[in-house]
Design a protein around this motif. Sequence first.
Motif, PDB file in Angstrom:
ATOM      1  N   UNK A  58     -86.968  45.623  -5.098  1.00 43.09           N
ATOM      2  CA  UNK A  58     -86.764  45.168  -3.712  1.00 43.09           C
ATOM      3  C   UNK A  58     -85.800  46.107  -2.983  1.00 43.09           C
ATOM      4  N   UNK A  59     -84.755  46.499  -3.683  1.00 41.87           N
ATOM      5  CA  UNK A  59     -83.739  47.370  -3.079  1.00 41.87           C
ATOM      6  C   UNK A  59     -84.346  48.733  -2.744  1.00 41.87           C
ATOM      7  N   UNK A  60     -85.164  49.224  -3.680  1.00 39.05           N
ATOM      8  CA  UNK A  60     -85.844  50.506  -3.463  1.00 39.05           C
ATOM      9  C   UNK A  60     -86.771  50.409  -2.241  1.00 39.05           C
ATOM     10  N   UNK A  61     -87.527  49.301  -2.160  1.00 42.17           N
ATOM     11  CA  UNK A  61     -88.495  49.163  -1.050  1.00 42.17           C
ATOM     12  C   UNK A  61     -87.787  48.918   0.284  1.00 42.17           C
ATOM     13  N   UNK A  62     -86.635  48.239   0.252  1.00 43.73           N
ATOM     14  CA  UNK A  62     -85.857  48.068   1.487  1.00 43.73           C
ATOM     15  C   UNK A  62     -85.529  49.462   2.042  1.00 43.73           C
ATOM     16  N   UNK A  63     -85.221  50.369   1.111  1.00 45.12           N
ATOM     17  CA  UNK A  63     -84.880  51.747   1.498  1.00 45.12           C
ATOM     18  C   UNK A  63     -86.116  52.516   1.969  1.00 45.12           C
ATOM     19  N   UNK A  64     -87.160  52.485   1.135  1.00 44.30           N
ATOM     20  CA  UNK A  64     -88.272  53.407   1.405  1.00 44.30           C
ATOM     21  C   UNK A  64     -89.208  52.904   2.503  1.00 44.30           C
TER      22      UNK A  64
ATOM     23  N   UNK B 110     -74.681  50.265  -0.051  1.00 45.45           N
ATOM     24  CA  UNK B 110     -75.798  50.146  -0.996  1.00 45.45           C
ATOM     25  C   UNK B 110     -77.013  49.502  -0.291  1.00 45.45           C
ATOM     26  N   UNK B 111     -78.209  49.946  -0.656  1.00 46.37           N
ATOM     27  CA  UNK B 111     -79.400  49.498   0.084  1.00 46.37           C
ATOM     28  C   UNK B 111     -79.619  47.981   0.035  1.00 46.37           C
ATOM     29  N   UNK B 112     -79.054  47.314  -0.961  1.00 46.52           N
ATOM     30  CA  UNK B 112     -79.202  45.853  -1.044  1.00 46.52           C
ATOM     31  C   UNK B 112     -78.202  45.133  -0.139  1.00 46.52           C
ATOM     32  N   UNK B 113     -77.190  45.871   0.348  1.00 48.32           N
ATOM     33  CA  UNK B 113     -76.191  45.263   1.232  1.00 48.32           C
ATOM     34  C   UNK B 113     -74.803  45.298   0.627  1.00 48.32           C
ATOM     35  N   UNK B 114     -73.803  44.927   1.451  1.00 49.85           N
ATOM     36  CA  UNK B 114     -72.416  44.885   0.965  1.00 49.85           C
ATOM     37  C   UNK B 114     -72.275  43.843  -0.138  1.00 49.85           C
ATOM     38  N   UNK B 115     -71.595  44.191  -1.237  1.00 48.10           N
ATOM     39  CA  UNK B 115     -71.444  43.222  -2.331  1.00 48.10           C
ATOM     40  C   UNK B 115     -70.805  41.900  -1.876  1.00 48.10           C
ATOM     41  N   UNK B 116     -69.826  41.945  -0.957  1.00 47.52           N
ATOM     42  CA  UNK B 116     -69.178  40.676  -0.580  1.00 47.52           C
ATOM     43  C   UNK B 116     -70.129  39.786   0.223  1.00 47.52           C
ATOM     44  N   UNK B 117     -70.955  40.391   1.073  1.00 46.38           N
ATOM     45  CA  UNK B 117     -71.908  39.580   1.852  1.00 46.38           C
ATOM     46  C   UNK B 117     -72.967  38.985   0.919  1.00 46.38           C
TER      47      UNK B 117
ATOM     48  N   UNK C 141     -76.717  31.613  -9.364  1.00 44.13           N
ATOM     49  CA  UNK C 141     -76.921  32.753  -8.455  1.00 44.13           C
ATOM     50  C   UNK C 141     -75.644  33.589  -8.369  1.00 44.13           C
ATOM     51  N   UNK C 142     -75.818  34.906  -8.385  1.00 46.28           N
ATOM     52  CA  UNK C 142     -74.717  35.824  -8.069  1.00 46.28           C
ATOM     53  C   UNK C 142     -75.239  36.799  -7.016  1.00 46.28           C
ATOM     54  N   UNK C 143     -74.347  37.638  -6.510  1.00 42.74           N
ATOM     55  CA  UNK C 143     -74.761  38.629  -5.523  1.00 42.74           C
ATOM     56  C   UNK C 143     -75.883  39.519  -6.032  1.00 42.74           C
ATOM     57  N   UNK C 144     -75.988  39.651  -7.362  1.00 43.47           N
ATOM     58  CA  UNK C 144     -77.032  40.519  -7.922  1.00 43.47           C
ATOM     59  C   UNK C 144     -78.444  39.959  -7.724  1.00 43.47           C
ATOM     60  N   UNK C 145     -78.541  38.685  -7.308  1.00 47.90           N
ATOM     61  CA  UNK C 145     -79.864  38.096  -7.055  1.00 47.90           C
ATOM     62  C   UNK C 145     -80.264  38.191  -5.585  1.00 47.90           C
ATOM     63  N   UNK C 146     -79.398  38.811  -4.766  1.00 46.29           N
ATOM     64  CA  UNK C 146     -79.604  38.784  -3.312  1.00 46.29           C
ATOM     65  C   UNK C 146     -79.771  40.200  -2.764  1.00 46.29           C
ATOM     66  N   UNK C 147     -80.735  40.361  -1.864  1.00 45.16           N
ATOM     67  CA  UNK C 147     -80.904  41.630  -1.129  1.00 45.16           C
ATOM     68  C   UNK C 147     -80.889  41.287   0.362  1.00 45.16           C
TER      69      UNK C 147
END
Length: 394
Positions: free
Chosen positions: A272-278, A72-79, A95-101
């Motif tokens: 952020x996830x979209x822009x990391x990709x594009x 996934x463009x935001x990174x591995x869920x475990x990381x 904070x959860x992984x959903x707040x991190x890219x």
Amino acid sequence: MAVARKIHEFMEQGSWIRKMFEEGIALKQQFGEDNVFDLSLGNPIMEPPPQFFEELRRIANSSETGMHRYMPNAGYPDARAAVAAGLAQETGMSFTGDHVVLTCGAGGALNVIMKTLLDPGDEVVIFAPYFVEYMFYADNQGGTCRVAPTDENWLPDLDALATAITPKTSIVLVNSPNNPTGVVYSAEILAGIGEVIRAKEAEFGTEISLVSDEPYRKLLFDGAEYPQIFPHHPRSIVATSHSKDLALPGERIGMIAVSPDYPDGEDVVDGLTFCNRTLGFVNAPALMQHIIGRLQDVTIDVGEYESSRDFLYSALTDIGYSVVRPDGAFYMFPRSPIEDDVAFVDQLKQHRVLVVPGAGFGMPGHFRISFCVSEATLQGSLEGFRQAFNATSD
Ligand SMILES: Cc1ncc(COP(=O)(O)O)c(C=O)c1O
């Protein structure tokens, strides 16, 4: 002309560190490596901690399939979850992984944040002296920087901040521990910045994010704790990396954390996830993601940088330099004993000491020393610092 005029101009503005680097190479060829004291670069000379190499070996020996594919463009869920767990523990916030890219370094993180938040012509308020790349990052993403001054201790002047914020301000960007000054912003200062931002949001009916660029967050001296920005503004976002705290700048692993209190934070993380990709980063390097999730409690030996700070600060002030004592990072920003910092940096160069003029950080009249160098380089530089200083009073 193949290169755009604007880029030619930017290359000129942003060329100080590269210029010193090239001059350093020429001087080293002339006088020998050991006789040139290069304090111009922010490239840590330390090696990464042993735990990094253990993790690297573990990954190299792993036979798990798909470890090097897209994720996934935001990174591995475990990381992402591992980064979030550290933040939750440190801040007491949910904070959860959903707040991190996860990103390609702090530089990548800042570009992704600006791309996500800036509409064309929007402004980013930065404090002088500043990391010169901010200007270029804002331009990359269609924005411009507005520079606010700091006080004699390099701390933000809140009245000046209020003046710098306009209806076009989308981001107030802070950097603590700071490059080039090494100062750390206290919780009181961050609280003050948050108050000014909210007063301006109310005045203009706008939304302003407080973005904190903190790749030096763990390089703190005298046992200090890091004052987090998250409690001081709901719209707060952190950009950071392991370039300095794990000495991995070449591996390009960084991250963004969005406050759990950010209104519509989910939407921001999606952006952020979209822009990391594009932007073409696509995702942070997979190999590093596999590793850093297990190294969130590990940091290089900050004691080495602290000893260098102590040694250099006391030596320079004994000579007569005026300098604010850094509380973190590995930089110092002394006042140039003559007004023309470029001329003084040239004089230091005659003594084979390389530093960067304050002009390269939007603050002429000063110069930046980077003390992430060997003890021998630091000690060897002192005679040059002394002679150049004394020559100014002849
Ligand atoms: C203030 C500041 N921000 C961001 C960066 C970029 O760091 P990274 O290597 O994580 O992209 C640096 C690098 O020196 C820096 O000094």
